[in-house]
Design a protein around this motif. Structure first.
Motif, PDB file in Angstrom:
ATOM      1  N   ASN A   1       0.635  -1.434  -0.189  1.00  0.00           N
ATOM      2  CA  ASN A   1       0.027   0.241   0.290  1.00  0.00           C
ATOM      3  C   ASN A   1       1.496   1.801  -0.076  1.00  0.00           C
ATOM      4  OD1 ASN A   1      -2.028  -1.799   0.175  1.00  0.00           O
ATOM      5  ND2 ASN A   1      -1.809  -1.564   2.517  1.00  0.00           N
ATOM      6  N   ALA A   2       1.875   0.847   0.049  1.00  0.00           N
ATOM      7  CA  ALA A   2       2.606   2.343  -0.208  1.00  0.00           C
ATOM      8  C   ALA A   2       3.192   2.528   0.939  1.00  0.00           C
ATOM      9  CB  ALA A   2       2.638   3.480  -1.368  1.00  0.00           C
ATOM     10  N   GLY A   3       2.935   1.972   2.400  1.00  0.00           N
ATOM     11  CA  GLY A   3       2.976   2.232   3.133  1.00  0.00           C
ATOM     12  C   GLY A   3       4.482   1.485   3.819  1.00  0.00           C
ATOM     13  N   MET A   4       4.951   2.751   5.060  1.00  0.00           N
ATOM     14  CA  MET A   4       6.996   2.690   5.337  1.00  0.00           C
ATOM     15  C   MET A   4       6.720   1.558   5.981  1.00  0.00           C
ATOM     16  SD  MET A   4       8.312   5.234   3.591  1.00  0.00           S
ATOM     17  CE  MET A   4       9.787   4.696   4.622  1.00  0.00           C
ATOM     18  N   ILE A   5       7.764   0.297   5.703  1.00  0.00           N
ATOM     19  CA  ILE A   5       8.427  -0.462   6.348  1.00  0.00           C
ATOM     20  C   ILE A   5       9.824  -0.548   6.654  1.00  0.00           C
ATOM     21  CG2 ILE A   5       9.516  -2.569   5.815  1.00  0.00           C
ATOM     22  CD1 ILE A   5       6.315  -3.455   5.550  1.00  0.00           C
ATOM     23  N   ASN A   6      10.479   1.090   6.975  1.00  0.00           N
ATOM     24  CA  ASN A   6      11.934   0.519   6.928  1.00  0.00           C
ATOM     25  C   ASN A   6      12.840   1.855   6.416  1.00  0.00           C
ATOM     26  OD1 ASN A   6      14.642   0.216   7.980  1.00  0.00           O
ATOM     27  ND2 ASN A   6      13.773  -1.356   9.216  1.00  0.00           N
TER      28      ASN A   6
ATOM     29  N   GLY B   1      15.592  17.015  11.593  1.00  0.00           N
ATOM     30  CA  GLY B   1      14.356  17.232  11.058  1.00  0.00           C
ATOM     31  C   GLY B   1      14.872  15.650  10.177  1.00  0.00           C
ATOM     32  N   LEU B   2      16.104  14.545  11.204  1.00  0.00           N
ATOM     33  CA  LEU B   2      16.176  13.320  10.908  1.00  0.00           C
ATOM     34  C   LEU B   2      15.232  11.968  11.291  1.00  0.00           C
ATOM     35  CD1 LEU B   2      20.040  12.802  11.347  1.00  0.00           C
ATOM     36  CD2 LEU B   2      19.163  12.596   9.478  1.00  0.00           C
ATOM     37  N   MET B   3      14.823  11.382  10.600  1.00  0.00           N
ATOM     38  CA  MET B   3      13.531  10.637  11.288  1.00  0.00           C
ATOM     39  C   MET B   3      13.404   9.390  12.390  1.00  0.00           C
ATOM     40  SD  MET B   3      10.524  11.786   8.250  1.00  0.00           S
ATOM     41  CE  MET B   3      11.465  10.845   7.462  1.00  0.00           C
ATOM     42  N   SER B   4      12.677   9.151  12.874  1.00  0.00           N
ATOM     43  CA  SER B   4      12.642   7.978  13.678  1.00  0.00           C
ATOM     44  C   SER B   4      11.603   6.695  13.476  1.00  0.00           C
ATOM     45  CB  SER B   4      12.944   7.836  15.432  1.00  0.00           C
ATOM     46  OG  SER B   4      12.747   6.760  15.607  1.00  0.00           O
TER      47      SER B   4
ATOM     48  N   GLU C   1       4.748  11.961   2.227  1.00  0.00           N
ATOM     49  CA  GLU C   1       4.328  12.249   3.969  1.00  0.00           C
ATOM     50  C   GLU C   1       5.034  12.596   4.454  1.00  0.00           C
ATOM     51  OE1 GLU C   1       0.181   9.837   4.450  1.00  0.00           O
ATOM     52  OE2 GLU C   1       1.332   9.424   5.634  1.00  0.00           O
ATOM     53  N   CYS C   2       6.360  12.016   4.227  1.00  0.00           N
ATOM     54  CA  CYS C   2       7.783  11.536   4.958  1.00  0.00           C
ATOM     55  C   CYS C   2       8.643  12.322   4.396  1.00  0.00           C
ATOM     56  CB  CYS C   2       8.219  10.428   5.311  1.00  0.00           C
ATOM     57  SG  CYS C   2       6.645   9.270   6.486  1.00  0.00           S
TER      58      CYS C   2
ATOM     59  N   ILE D   1      -0.950  14.300  -1.434  1.00  0.00           N
ATOM     60  CA  ILE D   1      -0.470  13.579   0.266  1.00  0.00           C
ATOM     61  C   ILE D   1      -1.551  14.497   0.733  1.00  0.00           C
ATOM     62  CG2 ILE D   1       1.673  12.614  -0.356  1.00  0.00           C
ATOM     63  CD1 ILE D   1       2.699  15.243   1.113  1.00  0.00           C
ATOM     64  N   LYS D   2      -1.865  13.702   1.935  1.00  0.00           N
ATOM     65  CA  LYS D   2      -3.049  14.622   2.433  1.00  0.00           C
ATOM     66  C   LYS D   2      -2.591  15.161   4.229  1.00  0.00           C
ATOM     67  CE  LYS D   2      -6.907  12.020   1.402  1.00  0.00           C
ATOM     68  NZ  LYS D   2      -6.727  10.822   0.552  1.00  0.00           N
ATOM     69  N   GLN D   3      -1.145  14.889   4.410  1.00  0.00           N
ATOM     70  CA  GLN D   3      -0.549  14.820   5.862  1.00  0.00           C
ATOM     71  C   GLN D   3       1.218  15.020   5.143  1.00  0.00           C
ATOM     72  OE1 GLN D   3      -1.379  12.703   9.130  1.00  0.00           O
ATOM     73  NE2 GLN D   3      -1.157  10.390   7.092  1.00  0.00           N
ATOM     74  N   LYS D   4       1.648  16.102   6.046  1.00  0.00           N
ATOM     75  CA  LYS D   4       3.019  16.149   5.895  1.00  0.00           C
ATOM     76  C   LYS D   4       3.832  16.226   7.495  1.00  0.00           C
ATOM     77  CE  LYS D   4       5.729  18.546   2.334  1.00  0.00           C
ATOM     78  NZ  LYS D   4       6.559  17.594   1.774  1.00  0.00           N
ATOM     79  N   MET D   5       5.762  15.847   7.517  1.00  0.00           N
ATOM     80  CA  MET D   5       6.160  15.913   8.491  1.00  0.00           C
ATOM     81  C   MET D   5       6.716  17.605   8.548  1.00  0.00           C
ATOM     82  SD  MET D   5       7.721  14.294  10.826  1.00  0.00           S
ATOM     83  CE  MET D   5       7.007  12.505  10.635  1.00  0.00           C
TER      84      MET D   5
END
Ligand code: THG
Length: 399
Positions: free
Chosen positions: A122-127, A270-273, A286-287, A315-319
């Motif tokens: 679904n294009a969801g982030m796995i890693n 802005g390094l995401m975890s 979004e990320c 996209i509907k939202q954003k980091m």
């Protein structure tokens, strides 16, 4: 600690404070130690978290702010062994890795590191790992906190690919901070200078070949030694400690200190975890990872049609970054709700801390589209239930 105000929300805060302050994590074989854990304990580690079923130090004797200034000026040694490697080798290695990411690997040379999103159907982030190309038919995927070994094995089995997938005995050790180059030159020689950002070279350590990359989970200059153990010398711990001690001793003249990924530096940069700021529920656009998800790539990958739909629909939202007022915040432990001025829930801060450089609390937050413009005033509900004023900012945080 007894808190005076009532209400359901506040009850859960008390429980959270209680759990984080007084109850210990029960150690067992499932929570893996690293070759450096003895050293980290000798240096007075204050607490750990668990990533990829392995210990990651979270702090030492100094405060996060003291560590932040030290990281900005000096050099630190970090046990980031939890950045586990998934080694994919064999005739179909490139084919498999390419199927796992939207980022094209066509021009990737041996000796390069690529930051790659890995998506589900679904294009969801796995890693969001770092990929290293060791040979034409051998890669390491340096993973964030999810089980990519199983994901890759399952996919390879399903496609009947000719690959071997293992977790090798590799324990990354990060040397971070402006003095890291000088320190590593003293140990490994002038060739260290030739390593460009997100490239690696092979060096010799006690007669074994070791990979050193210019990379790391901080915004300072730094390196990561992908220390690989060798049975012919010692056990994992003994050889790892030799490496730690060699760096520690050479680091004395550079004022080295033990450290760990620094929350202030990471959020400012802005390094995401993964698992904190974004999850399988989020897509890479979004990320802010569109740079690695070009629209027109020719190769096939898991999640391609879903990602293409998101590209088209938007996209509907954003980091985004958020600055907010109130008491200086020293880590949040649970997300802080974010509201618009007219009291609509528009997101949550998933990593937050007081920044001594920005001189405000700062946070990372997925924000709904109609509200994500920079400079917009918003409201943040802090851990004690109070509402404070905040503002949407860019990422990385502006100087
Ligand atoms: N190093 C290694 N493995 C890792 C991490 C790491 N695995 C897990 C986790 N960290 C993965 N996440 C990131 C996130 C950002 C970066 C690296 C790993 C990073 N990004 C650069 C930046 O944002 O400035 C840009 C990278 C690029 O230009 O391609 O450094 O830290 N081994």
């Amino acid at each position: 600690m007894v808190i005076l105000f009532g209400g359901l929300n506040n009850k859960s805060i008390i429980i959270n404070l209680f759990m984080s302050k007084n109850i210990k994590l029960n150690m067992s074989r499932r929570i893996r130690r690293t070759p450096y854990t003895n050293r980290v304990e000798e240096h007075g580690v204050s607490d750990f978290t668990v990533v990829n079923h392995m210990l990651l130090p979270k702090g030492f004797k100094n405060s996060i702010e003291e560590d932040y200034w030290h990281l900005n000026k000096e050099v630190q040694i970090w046990d980031v062994s939890c950045q586990r490697q998934v080694q994919i080798s064999g005739p179909d290695a490139l084919k498999l890795v390419q199927k796992m990411t939207p980022r094209s690997l066509k021009n990737m040379e041996i000796g390069k590191c690529f930051y790659i999103p890995i998506l589900n159907e679904n294009a969801g982030m796995i890693n969001d790992p770092v990929l290293l190309k060791l040979e034409d038919d051998m890669f390491w995927i340096s993973i964030a906190d999810s089980d990519i070994l199983l994901w890759a094995k399952g996919y390879a089995l399903g496609l009947n690919l000719d690959v071997k997938i293992i977790e090798p005995d590799v324990y990354p050790l990060a040397i971070q901070g402006p003095k890291s180059e000088k320190l590593l030159i003293d140990i490994f020689g002038e060739d260290i200078k030739k390593i460009k950002f997100f490239n690696f070279r092979i060096v010799d350590f006690m007669g074994t070949k070791q990979i050193i990359a210019r990379s790391g989970y901080s915004k300072q200059d730094g390196f990561e030694i992908y220390f690989k153990t060798h049975e012919k010398y010692f056990d994992n711990v003994e050889m790892g400690e030799k490496l730690w001690d060699t760096i520690w001793e050479a680091g004395q003249k550079f004022n080295i200190s033990p450290g760990c990924p620094n929350l202030i530096d990471r959020i400012e940069g802005g390094l995401m975890s993964y698992g904190n700021d974004f999850t399988i529920e989020n897509n890479p656009l979004e990320c802010n990872l569109e740079k690695y998800c070009k629209k027109d790539v020719s190769h096939d990958f898991i999640g391609k049609s879903a990602l293409s739909k998101i590209h088209n629909d938007g996209i509907k939202q954003k980091m985004k970054g958020i600055t907010f007022e109130g008491e200086p915040c020293y880590g949040i432990g649970q997300p802080l709700p974010v509201f618009s001025k007219d009291n609509k829930r528009i997101g949550q801060i998933t990593s937050g801390i007081y920044s001594p450089r920005v001189k405000k609390n700062i946070g990372l937050s997925m924000i709904l589209k109609d509200y994500w413009d920079e400079g917009r005033d918003i409201i943040v509900q802090t851990l004690n239930g109070q509402k404070t004023n905040g503002t949407i900012t860019s990422l990385p945080f502006p100087d």
